[in-house]
Design a protein around this motif. Structure first.
Motif, PDB file in Angstrom:
ATOM      1  N   ALA A 176      12.736  19.537  29.110  1.00 53.09           N
ATOM      2  CA  ALA A 176      11.861  20.528  29.715  1.00 53.09           C
ATOM      3  C   ALA A 176      12.674  21.468  30.591  1.00 53.09           C
ATOM      4  O   ALA A 176      13.588  21.058  31.317  1.00 53.09           O
ATOM      5  N   ALA A 177      12.300  22.753  30.553  1.00 55.17           N
ATOM      6  CA  ALA A 177      13.013  23.746  31.346  1.00 55.17           C
ATOM      7  C   ALA A 177      12.922  23.437  32.834  1.00 55.17           C
ATOM      8  O   ALA A 177      13.861  23.697  33.588  1.00 55.17           O
ATOM      9  N   ASP A 178      11.793  22.857  33.285  1.00 53.83           N
ATOM     10  CA  ASP A 178      11.662  22.574  34.715  1.00 53.83           C
ATOM     11  C   ASP A 178      12.639  21.490  35.162  1.00 53.83           C
ATOM     12  O   ASP A 178      13.168  21.534  36.274  1.00 53.83           O
ATOM     13  N   TRP A 179      12.916  20.506  34.283  1.00 55.97           N
ATOM     14  CA  TRP A 179      13.926  19.490  34.607  1.00 55.97           C
ATOM     15  C   TRP A 179      15.300  20.123  34.699  1.00 55.97           C
ATOM     16  O   TRP A 179      16.071  19.837  35.624  1.00 55.97           O
ATOM     17  N   LEU A 180      15.644  20.994  33.772  1.00 57.97           N
ATOM     18  CA  LEU A 180      16.950  21.646  33.794  1.00 57.97           C
ATOM     19  C   LEU A 180      17.101  22.515  35.037  1.00 57.97           C
ATOM     20  O   LEU A 180      18.174  22.566  35.651  1.00 57.97           O
TER      21      LEU A 180
END
Length: 284
Positions: free
Chosen positions: A5-9
């Motif tokens: 997920a982009a939010d994790w990155l």
């Protein structure tokens, strides 16, 4: 590859930026100093974290090829660049297209937080393809299994051993090497005729990193639950204790990673150097 997920990155990027070994970043920059335009291929680019960490150190004129299989991540990565820095995105399956991607014109190949997700044979293919095209490789932030937790918990060792077992599962390219990846990558590159330097690039997370700590511990819990190697009730109780320590500002976590910088030898013969006086990443 399994998606991230982009939010994790986004959440992990500041810790990644702090952890990257500055000496190896300097070595990459020195290798490309005075060139222009510099062409970079970034494998498994995510939202572009390697670009943001490395591009300010390179000559002003740059051309980046950001490669990933996830169209949502590529859409975010496409926002990188500007001015004399050109960015193009490429959607590719690195299981089948690795050699083709490496063969594309480039002065440098990069990747971050990726090698621990791939199998041994894929690393052999990477080394062979990089050697065939004389591509230097900067591979940062490979998880190596060294984890420290404060305050310590009696179940930490069991949970983390189960997590490492989960890391060796197939992440989309075959059974992953997990914590062994950086060492195997160094050996494969040396055998392919590269000089290799490795250095620690550890996360050191304190109370100011509470959001990342919380997401990390929840990720450990979820992965370990999938293995069935730890009693479910005990695992849930461990999670509750760890989250309480984070919420109370008492938690500090360290997570070991390794950065790697490999340059082709002019004579093509095996040789290696390391910031630890060893081909293999620092241990223990």
């Amino acid at each position: 590859m399994s998606g991230f997920a982009a939010d994790w990155l986004t959440l992990r990027e500041p810790a990644d930026r702090r952890a990257r070994d500055p000496a190896l970043l300097d070595a990459v920059a020195a290798h490309l100093a005075g060139r222009g335009p510099v062409r970079v291929t970034d494998l498994a680019c995510g939202t572009g974290s390697t670009f943001r960490a490395l591009s300010p150190r390179l000559p002003a004129r740059q051309s980046w090829r950001l490669v990933d299989h996830d169209p949502a991540l590529l859409e975010a990565a496409a926002r990188c660049g500007g001015g004399e820095v050109r960015v193009e995105t490429l959607r590719a399956n690195l299981s089948t297209s690795l050699e083709d991607v490496i063969a594309m014109p480039a002065d440098l190949v990069t990747t971050s937080a990726f090698l621990d997700l791939v199998p041994d044979d894929w690393l052999g293919r990477l080394a062979a393809a990089a050697a065939a095209s004389s591509r230097p490789l900067y591979a940062a932030l490979s998880y190596d299994g060294r984890v420290g937790c404060e305050p310590a918990d009696p179940l930490d060792a069991e949970v983390l051993a189960a997590f490492d077992a989960h890391q060796r599962r197939d992440k989309g390219l075959g059974g992953a090497l997990g914590p062994a990846a950086a060492g195997v990558a160094a050996r494969r590159l040396v055998d392919a005729g590269f000089e290799v330097a490795c250095a620690r690039a550890d996360w050191r997370l304190g109370p100011e990193d509470a959001a990342l700590q919380r997401r990390l511990v929840l990720g450990w819990h979820g992965a370990v639950a999938e293995t069935g190697l730890v009693d479910a009730g005990a695992l849930d109780a461990w999670l509750a204790r760890r989250l309480a320590a984070i919420d109370e500002g008492r938690s500090r976590l360290s997570v070991g990673h390794v950065d790697l910088w490999a340059t082709p030898r002019a004579d093509g013969r095996s040789a290696a150097r390391s910031t630890s006086q060893s081909t293999s990443p620092p241990s223990g």
